[in-house]
Every structure is written in C-alpha cells, then in structure tokens.
Design an enzyme around this catalytic site. Structure first.
Site, PDB file in Angstrom:
ATOM      1  N   ASP A  92       7.960   9.984   8.159  1.00 20.04           N
ATOM      2  CA  ASP A  92       8.934  10.820   7.428  1.00 20.04           C
ATOM      3  C   ASP A  92       8.340  12.147   6.971  1.00 20.04           C
ATOM      4  O   ASP A  92       8.986  12.893   6.235  1.00 20.04           O
ATOM      5  CB  ASP A  92       9.480  10.055   6.217  1.00 20.04           C
ATOM      6  CG  ASP A  92       8.426   9.824   5.133  1.00 20.04           C
ATOM      7  OD1 ASP A  92       7.218   9.868   5.452  1.00 20.04           O
ATOM      8  OD2 ASP A  92       8.810   9.597   3.968  1.00 20.04           O
ATOM      9  N   LEU A 120       0.858  -1.184   0.000  1.00 17.77           N
ATOM     10  CA  LEU A 120       0.000   0.000   0.000  1.00 17.77           C
ATOM     11  C   LEU A 120       0.891   1.230   0.000  1.00 17.77           C
ATOM     12  O   LEU A 120       1.754   1.382   0.871  1.00 17.77           O
ATOM     13  CB  LEU A 120      -0.906   0.007   1.232  1.00 17.77           C
ATOM     14  CG  LEU A 120      -1.919  -1.137   1.311  1.00 17.77           C
ATOM     15  CD1 LEU A 120      -2.699  -1.059   2.626  1.00 17.77           C
ATOM     16  CD2 LEU A 120      -2.867  -1.132   0.126  1.00 17.77           C
ATOM     17  N   LEU A 146      -4.873   3.632  -1.621  1.00 14.23           N
ATOM     18  CA  LEU A 146      -6.259   3.597  -1.169  1.00 14.23           C
ATOM     19  C   LEU A 146      -7.051   4.614  -1.989  1.00 14.23           C
ATOM     20  O   LEU A 146      -6.492   5.635  -2.398  1.00 14.23           O
ATOM     21  CB  LEU A 146      -6.328   3.950   0.319  1.00 14.23           C
ATOM     22  CG  LEU A 146      -5.636   2.961   1.256  1.00 14.23           C
ATOM     23  CD1 LEU A 146      -5.509   3.562   2.658  1.00 14.23           C
ATOM     24  CD2 LEU A 146      -6.397   1.642   1.309  1.00 14.23           C
ATOM     25  N   LEU A 169      -1.316   9.152   4.531  1.00 16.44           N
ATOM     26  CA  LEU A 169      -1.801   8.900   5.883  1.00 16.44           C
ATOM     27  C   LEU A 169      -0.695   8.336   6.758  1.00 16.44           C
ATOM     28  O   LEU A 169       0.341   7.898   6.267  1.00 16.44           O
ATOM     29  CB  LEU A 169      -2.945   7.882   5.817  1.00 16.44           C
ATOM     30  CG  LEU A 169      -4.091   8.246   4.884  1.00 16.44           C
ATOM     31  CD1 LEU A 169      -4.899   7.013   4.558  1.00 16.44           C
ATOM     32  CD2 LEU A 169      -4.960   9.318   5.510  1.00 16.44           C
ATOM     33  N   GLY A 218       3.955   0.594   4.926  1.00 14.74           N
ATOM     34  CA  GLY A 218       5.321   1.068   5.163  1.00 14.74           C
ATOM     35  C   GLY A 218       5.437   1.695   6.546  1.00 14.74           C
ATOM     36  O   GLY A 218       4.830   2.731   6.811  1.00 14.74           O
ATOM     37  N   ASN A 267       6.595  12.616   4.794  1.00 14.84           N
ATOM     38  CA  ASN A 267       6.686  12.499   3.337  1.00 14.84           C
ATOM     39  C   ASN A 267       7.915  13.171   2.722  1.00 14.84           C
ATOM     40  O   ASN A 267       7.879  13.630   1.584  1.00 14.84           O
ATOM     41  CB  ASN A 267       5.409  13.016   2.670  1.00 14.84           C
ATOM     42  CG  ASN A 267       5.039  12.157   1.470  1.00 14.84           C
ATOM     43  OD1 ASN A 267       5.450  11.004   1.382  1.00 14.84           O
ATOM     44  ND2 ASN A 267       4.292  12.701   0.545  1.00 14.84           N
ATOM     45  N   ARG A 268       9.046  13.175   3.434  1.00 18.48           N
ATOM     46  CA  ARG A 268      10.257  13.735   2.794  1.00 18.48           C
ATOM     47  C   ARG A 268      10.860  12.707   1.840  1.00 18.48           C
ATOM     48  O   ARG A 268      11.586  13.065   0.929  1.00 18.48           O
ATOM     49  CB  ARG A 268      11.252  14.228   3.825  1.00 18.48           C
ATOM     50  CG  ARG A 268      12.066  13.168   4.519  1.00 18.48           C
ATOM     51  CD  ARG A 268      13.140  13.777   5.406  1.00 18.48           C
ATOM     52  NE  ARG A 268      13.661  12.755   6.308  1.00 18.48           N
ATOM     53  CZ  ARG A 268      13.146  12.484   7.495  1.00 18.48           C
ATOM     54  NH1 ARG A 268      12.126  13.175   7.948  1.00 18.48           N
ATOM     55  NH2 ARG A 268      13.649  11.525   8.227  1.00 18.48           N
TER      56      ARG A 268
HETATM   57  N1  SAH Z   1       7.098   8.533   2.146  1.00 18.95           N
HETATM   58  C1  SAH Z   1       6.450   7.365   2.709  1.00 18.95           C
HETATM   59  C2  SAH Z   1       5.156   7.736   3.416  1.00 18.95           C
HETATM   60  C3  SAH Z   1       4.877   6.854   4.606  1.00 18.95           C
HETATM   61  S1  SAH Z   1       3.230   7.004   5.219  1.00 18.95           S
HETATM   62  C4  SAH Z   1       6.244   6.338   1.605  1.00 18.95           C
HETATM   63  O1  SAH Z   1       6.953   6.405   0.575  1.00 18.95           O
HETATM   64  O2  SAH Z   1       5.390   5.435   1.749  1.00 18.95           O
HETATM   65  C5  SAH Z   1       3.111   5.417   5.999  1.00 18.95           C
HETATM   66  C6  SAH Z   1       2.484   4.299   5.183  1.00 18.95           C
HETATM   67  O3  SAH Z   1       1.064   4.413   5.204  1.00 18.95           O
HETATM   68  C7  SAH Z   1       2.854   4.215   3.727  1.00 18.95           C
HETATM   69  O4  SAH Z   1       4.079   3.611   3.485  1.00 18.95           O
HETATM   70  C8  SAH Z   1       1.706   3.390   3.154  1.00 18.95           C
HETATM   71  O5  SAH Z   1       1.897   2.009   3.364  1.00 18.95           O
HETATM   72  C9  SAH Z   1       0.532   3.855   4.004  1.00 18.95           C
HETATM   73  N2  SAH Z   1      -0.261   4.885   3.302  1.00 18.95           N
HETATM   74  C10 SAH Z   1      -0.354   6.188   3.625  1.00 18.95           C
HETATM   75  N3  SAH Z   1      -1.184   6.833   2.776  1.00 18.95           N
HETATM   76  C11 SAH Z   1      -1.633   5.906   1.895  1.00 18.95           C
HETATM   77  C12 SAH Z   1      -2.531   5.948   0.776  1.00 18.95           C
HETATM   78  N4  SAH Z   1      -3.120   7.069   0.394  1.00 18.95           N
HETATM   79  N5  SAH Z   1      -2.740   4.791   0.082  1.00 18.95           N
HETATM   80  C13 SAH Z   1      -2.129   3.650   0.450  1.00 18.95           C
HETATM   81  N6  SAH Z   1      -1.287   3.544   1.500  1.00 18.95           N
HETATM   82  C14 SAH Z   1      -1.047   4.661   2.225  1.00 18.95           C
END
Ligand code: SAH
Length: 177
Positions: free
Chosen positions: A111, A87, A133, A147, A107, A113-114
C-alpha cells in the site's frame, strides 16, 4: 509465521499482483533459510486467492499451510490467540526477540503506506498483541521504517539464525549507501 492476506479489497490489481509476487519470494526464501519458519498463509478467501494461483506457479505443491479462512477462523491459530503477535511498524512496543511459542503475523499488503495504522488498528480491534521490529535502533535508514512483506520475513530468518539484531538487519536490509 502467518502471512495475513485479508487485505485484497484494499489493493488495486497491480498491488495485488505485487503482493502475490512477494509471497513467492517469501516461499523461496523460507526454503533456503538456515532456520526456516513454519508458514501459514491465511485469508486467501478475500480476493487474493485467484491472484496468488495465477502469479505463483506451483503454489499447490508448496509446503505451506494455505487457507481461505482468516487466522482467527483457523482453529489451530485461534486457539493460540494469546500467543499471536502482529508485527506492525506503527506499534509502540518494540520486539525484544522472537520466541518459539509465539506466532508472528505479517500484514500481506502492498500500500506504499497509504493506510496508516491499518494493521495496528486491526490487532487492537481483535485484542491481539503487536510489536514493531527494532529498526530505528539498528538501521539509520534515510527513508521509511516500513518494510515490505518479504523484507520483514528476511529479518525474521536472519534474526533466527544470527540472534543479533544489528547483524540480522544488516544482512536482511542492507543500508542504502
Ligand atoms: N500500512 C501497512 C504497511 C504494510 S507493510 C500496515 O498498516 O501494516 C507490510 C507488513 O510488513 C506490515 O503489515 C508488517 O507486518 C510488516 N512490517 C513492515 N515494517 C515493519 C516494522 N518496522 N516492524 C514490524 N513489522 C513491519
């Protein structure tokens, strides 16, 4: 559901603690969920193990598969590689629904989102399917569509119970008013 904690090296101490705290929230949410998921926490060997043991008291008694190994090193998960779906908010594929025979990877990283495309690139390099999602269709969130780990698991729980993305998103991530 796999919570992938292989990103210990990419986080500062504070972020690692925050990740471990989120893991605790995930665990208690799963205990209370109407339709719980079977949870695997993998990759604890890469710097997150100690933090998790420190932050999450009672973790040794959790009814969760915890592993120092990565999900691809774990035989039970590796043999289901074609059923793994990472995801990631950066995927161009939108998830239709959760399927019983698929394993969804979240994951485990904080971070802000950096690291753009971090998990997307990882999935592609490993030849694992990925999906985002269906957030943009359901939630007109003013800010980001990325998220946290526990929000993502909340959506999984809500969707498994309600089988309706609008309701599930609404319950898991209430819109900011
Ligand atoms: N920069 C990171 C962000 C981590 S956010 C990355 O590259 O993934 C933590 C985790 O939440 C993500 O790795 C993902 O598994 C999940 N997640 C967050 N938002 C999502 C979304 N819109 N769709 C699917 N999975 C999401």
């Amino acid at each position: 559901v796999v919570i992938d904690l292989e990103f210990g090296d990419l986080m500062e101490e504070k972020e690692k603690k925050s990740m471990a705290y989120q893991l605790g929230i995930c665990y208690s949410a799963n205990c209370k969920a109407v339709v719980p998921a079977q949870i695997h926490v993998t990759g604890l060997g890469s710097g997150m193990g100690d933090v998790v043991r420190k932050v999450c008291s009672g973790v040794e008694h959790w009814a969760v598969h915890m592993s120092d190994e990565t999900y691809l090193e774990s035989p039970a998960l590796a043999e289901r590689k074609t059923n793994l779906v990472y995801l990631t908010a950066d995927s161009e594929h939108e998830l239709e629904d959760f399927k019983d025979d698929e394993v969804y990877i979240i994951g485990g990283i904080v971070d802000r989102n950096r690291y753009k495309n971090l998990t997307l690139n990882k999935a592609n390099e490993q030849g694992i399917r990925h999906a985002r999602l269906p957030i943009r269709d359901h939630l007109k969130m003013s800010g980001t569509h990325v998220l946290t780990v526990n929000q993502t698991l909340d959506i999984i729980h809500a969707q498994l119970e309600l089988r309706d993305w609008d309701q599930a998103m609404d319950r898991a991530v209430p819109m900011r008013k």
